[in-house]
Design an enzyme around this catalytic site. Sequence first.
Site, PDB file in Angstrom:
ATOM      1  N   ARG A  52       0.980  -1.221   0.005  1.00 39.46           N
ATOM      2  CA  ARG A  52       0.084  -0.004   0.167  1.00 39.46           C
ATOM      3  C   ARG A  52       0.908   1.277   0.078  1.00 39.46           C
ATOM      4  O   ARG A  52       1.969   1.109   0.130  1.00 39.46           O
ATOM      5  CB  ARG A  52      -1.025  -0.054   1.135  1.00 39.46           C
ATOM      6  N   GLY A  53       0.115   2.286  -0.008  1.00 37.73           N
ATOM      7  CA  GLY A  53       1.190   3.686  -0.309  1.00 37.73           C
ATOM      8  C   GLY A  53       1.205   3.853  -1.766  1.00 37.73           C
ATOM      9  O   GLY A  53       1.461   2.904  -2.831  1.00 37.73           O
ATOM     10  N   ALA A  54       0.614   5.261  -2.119  1.00 36.92           N
ATOM     11  CA  ALA A  54       0.605   5.385  -3.698  1.00 36.92           C
ATOM     12  C   ALA A  54       1.796   4.818  -4.624  1.00 36.92           C
ATOM     13  O   ALA A  54       1.624   4.214  -5.545  1.00 36.92           O
ATOM     14  CB  ALA A  54       0.205   6.913  -3.733  1.00 36.92           C
ATOM     15  N   ARG A  89      -7.740  -0.406  -6.859  1.00 38.88           N
ATOM     16  CA  ARG A  89      -8.035   0.745  -5.765  1.00 38.88           C
ATOM     17  C   ARG A  89      -7.896   1.822  -6.665  1.00 38.88           C
ATOM     18  O   ARG A  89      -7.285   2.188  -7.495  1.00 38.88           O
ATOM     19  CB  ARG A  89      -6.840   0.687  -4.982  1.00 38.88           C
ATOM     20  N   GLN A 200      -2.380   2.409  10.147  1.00 40.17           N
ATOM     21  CA  GLN A 200      -1.061   2.505   9.540  1.00 40.17           C
ATOM     22  C   GLN A 200      -0.172   3.273  10.014  1.00 40.17           C
ATOM     23  O   GLN A 200       1.353   3.075  10.031  1.00 40.17           O
ATOM     24  CB  GLN A 200      -1.167   2.925   7.869  1.00 40.17           C
ATOM     25  N   ASP A 241      -1.837  10.697  -1.886  1.00 36.91           N
ATOM     26  CA  ASP A 241      -2.224   9.664  -2.791  1.00 36.91           C
ATOM     27  C   ASP A 241      -2.599  10.313  -4.192  1.00 36.91           C
ATOM     28  O   ASP A 241      -2.569   9.559  -5.188  1.00 36.91           O
ATOM     29  CB  ASP A 241      -3.502   8.797  -2.232  1.00 36.91           C
ATOM     30  N   ASN A 251      -5.314  12.607   0.827  1.00 35.82           N
ATOM     31  CA  ASN A 251      -4.442  11.530   1.623  1.00 35.82           C
ATOM     32  C   ASN A 251      -5.631  10.744   2.640  1.00 35.82           C
ATOM     33  O   ASN A 251      -6.798  10.993   2.512  1.00 35.82           O
ATOM     34  CB  ASN A 251      -3.549  12.518   2.465  1.00 35.82           C
ATOM     35  N   LYS A 252      -4.875  10.083   3.324  1.00 38.42           N
ATOM     36  CA  LYS A 252      -5.792   9.236   4.267  1.00 38.42           C
ATOM     37  C   LYS A 252      -6.668  10.089   5.238  1.00 38.42           C
ATOM     38  O   LYS A 252      -6.249  11.040   5.443  1.00 38.42           O
ATOM     39  CB  LYS A 252      -4.527   8.322   5.367  1.00 38.42           C
TER      40      LYS A 252
END
Length: 363
Positions: A52-54, A89, A200, A241, A251-252
Amino acid sequence: MRISGTHYRTIWMSESGTVRVIDQSRLPFEFTTIELETVADAARAIKTMVVRGAPLIGATAAYGIALAVRSNPSDTHVAEAVRILQATRPTAVNLAWALTRMRNTLAEVGPKERVDVAFREAAAICDADVEQCRLIGVHGLEIIRGLAGTADRSLNILTHCNAGWLACVDWGTALSPIYMAHDAGIPVHVWVDETRPRNQGAALTAFELGAHGVPHTVIADNLGGHLMQRGQVDMVIVGSDRTTAGADVCNKVGTYLKALAARDNDLPFYAALPVSTIDWSLHTGCNIPIEERSPEEVTHITGRSSAGSIETVRLVPETSPALNLAFDVTPARLVTALITERGVCPASRAGLRRLYPDLRAAE
């Protein structure tokens, strides 16, 4: 970055010819790696957040295309692989960016050449990400150095979610300047938002910082504003992201609230990102697709029991539904500046155009 003295990237080619990734779903309690042998494996790893993570999502998608080409280099199979990976995603723009780059590169060569070309291009995407994240660290380090020069104590930096090397191929985005500051001997301390519902921050950012020896403290997501009011935060830095051409930052979820608190307390709020995270086709954040994930990520939590086993437990009443939107958008007006591999710029359309004059036509 190093774990127990050994250098790791988050994704790499094994000697057997498979693609290996760190299984982030097992962290922080177990450090394991898994093999990706097919495009379906790559898609599953992205969808289930093994990776995960862009930036890492983009890198994994690139290798997913290479694995697909190894089994069948035809145009039809490449198109199907792109479709499968694209559906994993929706929010991180690096996914579509990497798939477009791979598809365009493969279109220029015949089927017999595609396997070698695909793996070389995926490796190039990974190497470029490492260098871009390193440069983000170099530019962000100067911001930290300047703030630390006016402090008579450790610089307190708040971050949300995980934007370290686990979210990229190496170094990270938001954490890259922090690592460089720590390595340069600048005293820093990081407030780590737990980042519900997948935690996270508590699981991954704390794991990273601890492995590198960076002083840090995990906090509940809602504590950040209070710490800002008490003068215990000097700056906020997050990843992204997807950042629009107008510099809105997706972002998150929870990032927007930290930006509001930072503005109310006159604290700098930075977003760190590479060029692959900029969506030049969108001008405002309201058009960014926001991923809705399983409600179980909200209703349940996984951790290590006192007996040492990894267990998942329910947090809410059986009859209570839950909503799990994974991202929010912070308007550019709340962002002090963007830190990119090309330097630091105001969070504005003009600021991005100044850093990327060669990409303006993409708008």
